[in-house]
Design a protein around this motif. Structure first.
Motif, PDB file in Angstrom:
ATOM      1  N   MET A 269       0.851  -1.201   0.000  1.00  0.00           N
ATOM      2  CA  MET A 269       0.000   0.000   0.000  1.00  0.00           C
ATOM      3  C   MET A 269       0.882   1.245   0.000  1.00  0.00           C
ATOM      4  O   MET A 269       1.817   1.357   0.796  1.00  0.00           O
ATOM      5  CB  MET A 269      -0.918   0.000   1.234  1.00  0.00           C
ATOM      6  N   LYS A 270       0.575   2.173  -0.893  1.00  0.00           N
ATOM      7  CA  LYS A 270       1.389   3.383  -1.003  1.00  0.00           C
ATOM      8  C   LYS A 270       1.173   4.284   0.195  1.00  0.00           C
ATOM      9  O   LYS A 270       0.055   4.575   0.583  1.00  0.00           O
ATOM     10  CB  LYS A 270       1.021   4.132  -2.293  1.00  0.00           C
ATOM     11  N   LYS A 271       2.268   4.713   0.788  1.00  0.00           N
ATOM     12  CA  LYS A 271       2.207   5.561   1.972  1.00  0.00           C
ATOM     13  C   LYS A 271       1.970   7.011   1.551  1.00  0.00           C
ATOM     14  O   LYS A 271       2.558   7.486   0.588  1.00  0.00           O
ATOM     15  CB  LYS A 271       3.487   5.441   2.793  1.00  0.00           C
ATOM     16  N   PRO A 272       1.125   7.762   2.276  1.00  0.00           N
ATOM     17  CA  PRO A 272       0.861   9.166   1.938  1.00  0.00           C
ATOM     18  C   PRO A 272       2.080  10.026   2.220  1.00  0.00           C
ATOM     19  O   PRO A 272       2.946   9.683   3.035  1.00  0.00           O
ATOM     20  CB  PRO A 272      -0.317   9.529   2.849  1.00  0.00           C
ATOM     21  N   ILE A 273       2.114  11.178   1.544  1.00  0.00           N
ATOM     22  CA  ILE A 273       3.246  12.089   1.682  1.00  0.00           C
ATOM     23  C   ILE A 273       3.393  12.567   3.123  1.00  0.00           C
ATOM     24  O   ILE A 273       4.511  12.803   3.602  1.00  0.00           O
ATOM     25  CB  ILE A 273       3.077  13.288   0.718  1.00  0.00           C
TER      26      ILE A 273
ATOM     27  N   TYR B 208      -1.114   6.941  11.342  1.00  0.00           N
ATOM     28  CA  TYR B 208      -0.975   6.186  10.094  1.00  0.00           C
ATOM     29  C   TYR B 208      -0.882   4.699  10.377  1.00  0.00           C
ATOM     30  O   TYR B 208      -1.545   3.881   9.734  1.00  0.00           O
ATOM     31  CB  TYR B 208       0.259   6.653   9.316  1.00  0.00           C
ATOM     32  N   LEU B 209      -0.043   4.323  11.337  1.00  0.00           N
ATOM     33  CA  LEU B 209       0.108   2.910  11.675  1.00  0.00           C
ATOM     34  C   LEU B 209      -1.188   2.342  12.249  1.00  0.00           C
ATOM     35  O   LEU B 209      -1.529   1.185  12.008  1.00  0.00           O
ATOM     36  CB  LEU B 209       1.247   2.732  12.680  1.00  0.00           C
ATOM     37  N   LYS B 210      -1.914   3.164  12.990  1.00  0.00           N
ATOM     38  CA  LYS B 210      -3.182   2.712  13.566  1.00  0.00           C
ATOM     39  C   LYS B 210      -4.203   2.381  12.483  1.00  0.00           C
ATOM     40  O   LYS B 210      -4.977   1.428  12.611  1.00  0.00           O
ATOM     41  CB  LYS B 210      -3.729   3.800  14.502  1.00  0.00           C
ATOM     42  N   LYS B 211      -4.212   3.159  11.412  1.00  0.00           N
ATOM     43  CA  LYS B 211      -5.149   2.906  10.314  1.00  0.00           C
ATOM     44  C   LYS B 211      -4.847   1.595   9.608  1.00  0.00           C
ATOM     45  O   LYS B 211      -5.714   1.004   8.971  1.00  0.00           O
ATOM     46  CB  LYS B 211      -5.101   4.059   9.317  1.00  0.00           C
ATOM     47  N   GLN B 212      -3.576   1.159   9.689  1.00  0.00           N
ATOM     48  CA  GLN B 212      -3.203  -0.088   9.034  1.00  0.00           C
ATOM     49  C   GLN B 212      -3.589  -1.310   9.863  1.00  0.00           C
ATOM     50  O   GLN B 212      -3.535  -2.430   9.367  1.00  0.00           O
ATOM     51  CB  GLN B 212      -1.687  -0.124   8.783  1.00  0.00           C
ATOM     52  N   GLU B 213      -3.955  -1.093  11.134  1.00  0.00           N
ATOM     53  CA  GLU B 213      -4.330  -2.194  12.014  1.00  0.00           C
ATOM     54  C   GLU B 213      -5.719  -2.675  11.613  1.00  0.00           C
ATOM     55  O   GLU B 213      -6.697  -1.947  11.690  1.00  0.00           O
ATOM     56  CB  GLU B 213      -4.333  -1.728  13.468  1.00  0.00           C
ATOM     57  N   ARG B 214      -5.805  -3.941  11.217  1.00  0.00           N
ATOM     58  CA  ARG B 214      -7.070  -4.455  10.683  1.00  0.00           C
ATOM     59  C   ARG B 214      -8.089  -4.748  11.786  1.00  0.00           C
ATOM     60  O   ARG B 214      -9.285  -4.606  11.599  1.00  0.00           O
ATOM     61  CB  ARG B 214      -6.815  -5.742   9.877  1.00  0.00           C
TER      62      ARG B 214
END
Length: 270
Positions: free
Chosen positions: A1-5, A258-264
């Motif tokens: 997944m592309k990381k935002p700027i 950002y890392l929290k949003k990746q937590e499924r």
């Protein structure tokens, strides 16, 4: 997944802050505590890049040293919170029953109060000083770690691979260390990153209110406190440390979010 700027900007800022904190001794052109009343309240110039404060101390040097102090305290507090919250959350989540109910009841009482106010109360009782501030903030900060880890253990202890390990007679410490602890690493990292900004804001707030570090210590909140009387005549004295606090809090919060949003799996609710 592309990381935002924004992620890369926040990561760059975090690395820059850590670099400044590590090499603050070499980056500060002056002794941040050196008082020279004949040079007080100077405007930014070639000798003092950000000017001097009401006691003639170099603002840039104090700002750099404050970065080292704030991040160091935040790191120590975070480490203490991890050392208390993670083992406790593992044990309570595994034990369940009355132990878990008692733990939930006690932590609900703590979480009923805003962390800043509760820590401020402890800081007021203990008095000024770095050690007392660390104790005051850590006395409350371990609770969210323990709660999140407890939630994860409750979800994971009935999984087939954990039940299989129990059936084979694996001891509980082994199961927690090998089959559960590796899976809580990411939530721990997220909470640790986000707590750094929170701790920095708490420490600065305490110092601004006069219950934090000693008056002669180069710390962002104390710099804001010193600048109160000169906010109209020399606003930079308050703007510089204020921006340092803002940048630090936003930087680590962005990384954590950002890392929290990746937590499924939603492990952040009780």
């Amino acid at each position: 997944m592309k990381k935002p700027i924004l992620f890369y900007i926040a990561l760059s800022m975090a690395l820059t802050l850590v670099f400044i904190a590590i090499f603050a001794k070499y980056l500060a052109p002056y002794n941040p505590e050196f008082v020279e009343l004949s040079a007080k309240l100077q405007l930014p110039g070639p000798d003092h890049w950000l000017g001097t404060d009401h006691m003639g101390r170099d603002v840039f040097s104090r700002l750099v040293t404050g970065t080292q102090l704030s991040l160091s305290i935040a790191g120590i507090v975070t480490l203490i919170n991890l050392c208390i919250g993670v083992p406790l959350g593992l044990m309570v989540g595994w034990a369940g029953g009355g132990v878990e109910k008692t733990f939930t009841w006690l932590t609900n009482i703590v979480l009923a109060f805003p962390p800043f106010l509760l820590s401020m109360a402890f800081a007021g009782i203990l008095g000024q000083g770095l050690g007392n501030i660390i104790i005051a903030v850590s006395s409350v900060g371990w609770v969210p770690y323990a709660r999140v880890i407890r939630n994860m253990v409750v979800l994971m202890k009935d999984q087939e691979y954990v039940l299989g390990a129990k059936t084979m007679g694996a001891p509980v410490p082994y199961i927690l260390r090998v089959h559960i602890l590796p899976f809580v690493f990411k939530p721990i990292l997220i909470m640790a990153l986000m707590s750094i900004g929170e701790v920095v804001m708490m420490i600065s707030g305490f110092s601004f209110l006069g219950i934090g570090v000693q008056p002669n210590v180069s710390e962002w909140g104390m710099m804001l406190n010193d600048a109160k009387s000169y906010i109209r005549s020399i606003p930079g004295l308050a703007i510089y440390p204020g921006m340092a606090i803002l940048i630090t809090v936003v930087t680590f919060n962005l990384l954590g979010e950002y890392l929290k949003k990746q937590e499924r799996v939603d492990l952040w609710r009780d």
